[in-house]
Design a protein around this motif. Structure first.
Motif, PDB file in Angstrom:
ATOM      1  N   LYS A   1     -52.419 -80.034  44.899  1.00 56.36           N
ATOM      2  CA  LYS A   1     -51.817 -81.229  44.305  1.00 56.36           C
ATOM      3  C   LYS A   1     -50.573 -81.590  45.115  1.00 56.36           C
ATOM      4  CE  LYS A   1     -53.321 -80.549  39.485  1.00 56.36           C
ATOM      5  NZ  LYS A   1     -54.437 -81.507  39.490  1.00 56.36           N
ATOM      6  N   LYS A   2     -50.179 -82.857  44.991  1.00 53.40           N
ATOM      7  CA  LYS A   2     -49.052 -83.337  45.781  1.00 53.40           C
ATOM      8  C   LYS A   2     -47.789 -83.384  44.922  1.00 53.40           C
ATOM      9  CE  LYS A   2     -48.155 -87.152  49.033  1.00 53.40           C
ATOM     10  NZ  LYS A   2     -46.774 -87.323  48.639  1.00 53.40           N
ATOM     11  N   GLY A   3     -46.718 -82.804  45.429  1.00 54.06           N
ATOM     12  CA  GLY A   3     -45.449 -82.815  44.711  1.00 54.06           C
ATOM     13  C   GLY A   3     -44.678 -84.079  44.974  1.00 54.06           C
ATOM     14  N   PRO A   4     -43.410 -84.175  44.523  1.00 54.63           N
ATOM     15  CA  PRO A   4     -42.701 -83.096  43.811  1.00 54.63           C
ATOM     16  C   PRO A   4     -43.280 -82.859  42.411  1.00 54.63           C
ATOM     17  CG  PRO A   4     -41.380 -85.105  43.852  1.00 54.63           C
ATOM     18  CD  PRO A   4     -42.576 -85.368  44.718  1.00 54.63           C
ATOM     19  N   PHE A   5     -43.118 -81.636  41.938  1.00 54.62           N
ATOM     20  CA  PHE A   5     -43.686 -81.215  40.668  1.00 54.62           C
ATOM     21  C   PHE A   5     -42.603 -81.025  39.602  1.00 54.62           C
ATOM     22  CE2 PHE A   5     -46.249 -79.192  44.085  1.00 54.62           C
ATOM     23  CZ  PHE A   5     -47.437 -79.896  43.904  1.00 54.62           C
ATOM     24  N   PRO A   6     -42.952 -81.210  38.340  1.00 52.30           N
ATOM     25  CA  PRO A   6     -42.028 -80.786  37.287  1.00 52.30           C
ATOM     26  C   PRO A   6     -41.984 -79.258  37.244  1.00 52.30           C
ATOM     27  CG  PRO A   6     -44.104 -81.493  36.336  1.00 52.30           C
ATOM     28  CD  PRO A   6     -44.201 -81.769  37.809  1.00 52.30           C
ATOM     29  N   ALA A   7     -40.933 -78.720  36.684  1.00 49.78           N
ATOM     30  CA  ALA A   7     -40.850 -77.260  36.501  1.00 49.78           C
ATOM     31  C   ALA A   7     -40.825 -76.960  35.008  1.00 49.78           C
ATOM     32  CB  ALA A   7     -39.588 -76.712  37.158  1.00 49.78           C
ATOM     33  N   ILE A   8     -41.492 -75.872  34.631  1.00 53.24           N
ATOM     34  CA  ILE A   8     -41.506 -75.446  33.223  1.00 53.24           C
ATOM     35  C   ILE A   8     -41.103 -73.975  33.146  1.00 53.24           C
ATOM     36  CG2 ILE A   8     -42.905 -75.150  31.137  1.00 53.24           C
ATOM     37  CD1 ILE A   8     -44.729 -77.410  32.155  1.00 53.24           C
ATOM     38  N   LEU A   9     -40.075 -73.687  32.365  1.00 54.46           N
ATOM     39  CA  LEU A   9     -39.668 -72.295  32.146  1.00 54.46           C
ATOM     40  C   LEU A   9     -40.474 -71.726  30.984  1.00 54.46           C
ATOM     41  CD1 LEU A   9     -35.747 -72.424  32.334  1.00 54.46           C
ATOM     42  CD2 LEU A   9     -37.419 -72.267  34.199  1.00 54.46           C
ATOM     43  N   CYS A  10     -40.895 -70.479  31.142  1.00 56.78           N
ATOM     44  CA  CYS A  10     -41.636 -69.794  30.075  1.00 56.78           C
ATOM     45  C   CYS A  10     -40.977 -68.461  29.719  1.00 56.78           C
ATOM     46  CB  CYS A  10     -43.084 -69.575  30.490  1.00 56.78           C
ATOM     47  SG  CYS A  10     -44.089 -71.072  30.420  1.00 56.78           S
ATOM     48  N   PRO A  11     -40.016 -68.493  28.775  1.00 55.33           N
ATOM     49  CA  PRO A  11     -39.511 -67.228  28.232  1.00 55.33           C
ATOM     50  C   PRO A  11     -40.564 -66.635  27.283  1.00 55.33           C
ATOM     51  CG  PRO A  11     -38.454 -69.092  27.129  1.00 55.33           C
ATOM     52  CD  PRO A  11     -39.383 -69.670  28.175  1.00 55.33           C
ATOM     53  N   HIS A  12     -40.422 -65.360  26.947  1.00 58.64           N
ATOM     54  CA  HIS A  12     -41.435 -64.713  26.096  1.00 58.64           C
ATOM     55  C   HIS A  12     -40.804 -64.106  24.845  1.00 58.64           C
ATOM     56  CE1 HIS A  12     -40.121 -60.637  27.102  1.00 58.64           C
ATOM     57  NE2 HIS A  12     -39.976 -61.048  28.345  1.00 58.64           N
ATOM     58  N   GLY A  13     -41.662 -63.670  23.928  1.00 57.15           N
ATOM     59  CA  GLY A  13     -41.212 -63.062  22.680  1.00 57.15           C
ATOM     60  C   GLY A  13     -41.148 -61.539  22.755  1.00 57.15           C
ATOM     61  N   HIS A  14     -41.107 -60.895  21.566  1.00 55.92           N
ATOM     62  CA  HIS A  14     -40.809 -59.458  21.513  1.00 55.92           C
ATOM     63  C   HIS A  14     -42.042 -58.552  21.536  1.00 55.92           C
ATOM     64  CE1 HIS A  14     -36.901 -61.079  20.143  1.00 55.92           C
ATOM     65  NE2 HIS A  14     -36.417 -60.013  20.749  1.00 55.92           N
ATOM     66  N   ALA A  15     -43.153 -59.021  22.078  1.00 58.69           N
ATOM     67  CA  ALA A  15     -44.339 -58.153  22.162  1.00 58.69           C
ATOM     68  C   ALA A  15     -44.077 -57.043  23.178  1.00 58.69           C
ATOM     69  CB  ALA A  15     -45.552 -58.969  22.578  1.00 58.69           C
ATOM     70  N   THR A  16     -44.187 -55.799  22.724  1.00 63.43           N
ATOM     71  CA  THR A  16     -43.806 -54.666  23.575  1.00 63.43           C
ATOM     72  C   THR A  16     -45.031 -54.041  24.245  1.00 63.43           C
ATOM     73  OG1 THR A  16     -43.935 -53.258  21.637  1.00 63.43           O
ATOM     74  CG2 THR A  16     -41.766 -54.089  22.220  1.00 63.43           C
ATOM     75  N   GLY A  17     -44.805 -52.912  24.873  1.00 62.29           N
ATOM     76  CA  GLY A  17     -45.884 -52.200  25.559  1.00 62.29           C
ATOM     77  C   GLY A  17     -45.740 -52.350  27.056  1.00 62.29           C
ATOM     78  N   ARG A  18     -46.562 -51.564  27.783  1.00 63.92           N
ATOM     79  CA  ARG A  18     -46.464 -51.569  29.237  1.00 63.92           C
ATOM     80  C   ARG A  18     -46.713 -52.973  29.792  1.00 63.92           C
ATOM     81  NH1 ARG A  18     -48.543 -50.143  34.470  1.00 63.92           N
ATOM     82  NH2 ARG A  18     -50.587 -51.018  34.112  1.00 63.92           N
ATOM     83  N   ALA A  19     -47.657 -53.664  29.204  1.00 58.58           N
ATOM     84  CA  ALA A  19     -47.931 -55.035  29.658  1.00 58.58           C
ATOM     85  C   ALA A  19     -47.428 -56.039  28.625  1.00 58.58           C
ATOM     86  CB  ALA A  19     -49.414 -55.215  29.930  1.00 58.58           C
TER      87      ALA A  19
END
Ligand SMILES: [Zn+2]
Length: 393
Positions: A122-140
């Protein structure tokens, strides 16, 4: 005082409800978890709404709320923007997108770890999206989770540059010995999100004027806190978190006095309203503390948008029969919102027949593939020792 009197006093004090221990008249109060009842939340919203009747009065209040968040989080004034010294490497090419491992220094020696998803073809410029996460634990857990990877990959395939990043003590941060109980968690995560905007805006292919953020649960808290304090966010989607009676159960959400001081009381519904007039999607469910959103939080927030003349910019998608989380169905609600407001291209991903956004072309990676640092690429020599107090000044 005789010992038994002291014991009685301690017992009495420990059984007093939270509200009775308020120190509102003398200083800030922590509003944590279910700090007040659902009925109290409705009363509080009415009390808060009565303090403004027009846009000018709201904006005055909004500034006070924003300042209280920054002050309570010990981010007032904002720390200096020190060099990010960004590391971006290990590019993997997939079907319509690529993934890189990326880190930057939010403060000298304090690293934020993440993954950068970018469109291919696809041709830019592109929007940017931040993805913070929640409290799901474990190795992954955290950013390494398959549902988080699906969210990021699908947005990248539609033409967004996506940055997905660890909370303190999750994912690669945990791998390097950091603990989520770090006393500065709220401060450092909020500052890390602010610096994450700096990080994506510094990329050549990103359009600085199209910045989105979306996360669920604890990542929803990060979403509305960032949007409240940083006007560079142009579209936000906090998922299953905006509640007027629940303030977040973790110290990274409500462990600092951002909600209530001697001067001002607020709650997370009002903090979400600080996004106005910028587009915002509230995703809520019947199975958690967002169960009242359609009739309590959403109307309050919508009223603020209407003061701006932008009522159509806030939406609520509610799933009465669903539970907490950012599962497939909730992502299906977010994709068209981001596509509309950040001008993504869903061609080949949105299926007209099923009316669903296809995720089957995504590749789910292992934690080892996703890590920025490993045996061949050592942790930076200047990195702070895990658990260190991070200097903000
Ligand atoms: Zn937390």
């Amino acid at each position: 005082m005789p010992r038994y009197c002291l014991m009685v006093l301690i017992t009495l004090l420990s059984t007093l409800p939270m509200a009775a221990q308020d120190t509102t008249s003398t200083g800030p109060t922590l509003c944590q978890g279910n700090y007040h009842s659902e009925a109290d939340a409705v009363t509080q919203l009415a009390r808060m709404a009565s303090t403004y009747a027009n846009l000018e009065q709201w904006q005055h209040r909004a500034t006070a709320v924003r300042n209280q968040i920054l002050t309570g989080a010990k981010l007032m004034p904002l720390p200096a923007r020190t060099p990010l010294n960004a590391i971006i490497r290990k590019r993997r090419g997939y079907n319509g997108y690529s993934v890189e491992s990326a880190a930057f220094e939010a403060r000298p020696g304090f690293y934020v770890y993440g993954n950068l998803y970018r469109p291919i073809g696809k041709k830019g410029p592109f929007p940017a999206i931040l993805c913070p996460h929640g409290h799901a634990t474990g190795r992954a857990g955290g950013r390494l989770r398959p549902d988080q990877q699906n969210r990021c990959a699908t947005l990248a395939r539609m033409g967004a540059v996506v940055f997905s990043y660890d909370m303190i003590g999750f994912g690669e941060s945990l791998q390097h010995g950091w603990n989520h109980k770090h006393k500065q968690a709220l401060t450092l995560q909020t500052w890390g999100s602010i610096r994450a905007i700096d990080f994506v805006q510094a990329l050549e292919d990103v359009d600085d004027n199209r910045i989105g953020v979306t996360g669920c649960s604890g990542g929803g808290t990060q979403t509305f806190l960032l949007t409240a304090v940083d006007d560079r966010v142009t579209a936000s989607a906090p998922v299953v978190m905006v509640s007027a009676h629940f303030f977040g159960g973790c110290h990274c959400e409500s462990g600092m006095p951002i909600h209530k001081t001697a001067d001002l009381e607020t709650n997370n519904a009002e903090i979400a309203a600080l996004a106005a007039p910028r587009p915002q999607l509230l995703v809520s469910v019947g199975g958690d503390w967002t169960k009242n959103t359609p009739v309590v939080e959403y109307p309050y927030i919508r009223n603020v948008y209407s003061l701006h003349g932008k009522q159509a910019n806030v939406e609520n998608v509610h799933y009465p029969g669903r539970k907490h989380g950012y599962q497939y169905l909730k992502r299906q609600a977010m994709y068209p919102f981001m596509a509309k407001h950040l001008k993504l291209d869903p061609t080949g991903i949105f299926d007209d027949t099923t009316e669903l956004y296809d995720e089957t072309a995504n590749t789910i990676e292992t934690p080892e593939q996703m890590y920025v640092f490993d045996e061949l690429r050592p942790y930076p020599a200047n990195a702070l020792k895990p658990g260190s107090q991070v200097s903000l000044r």
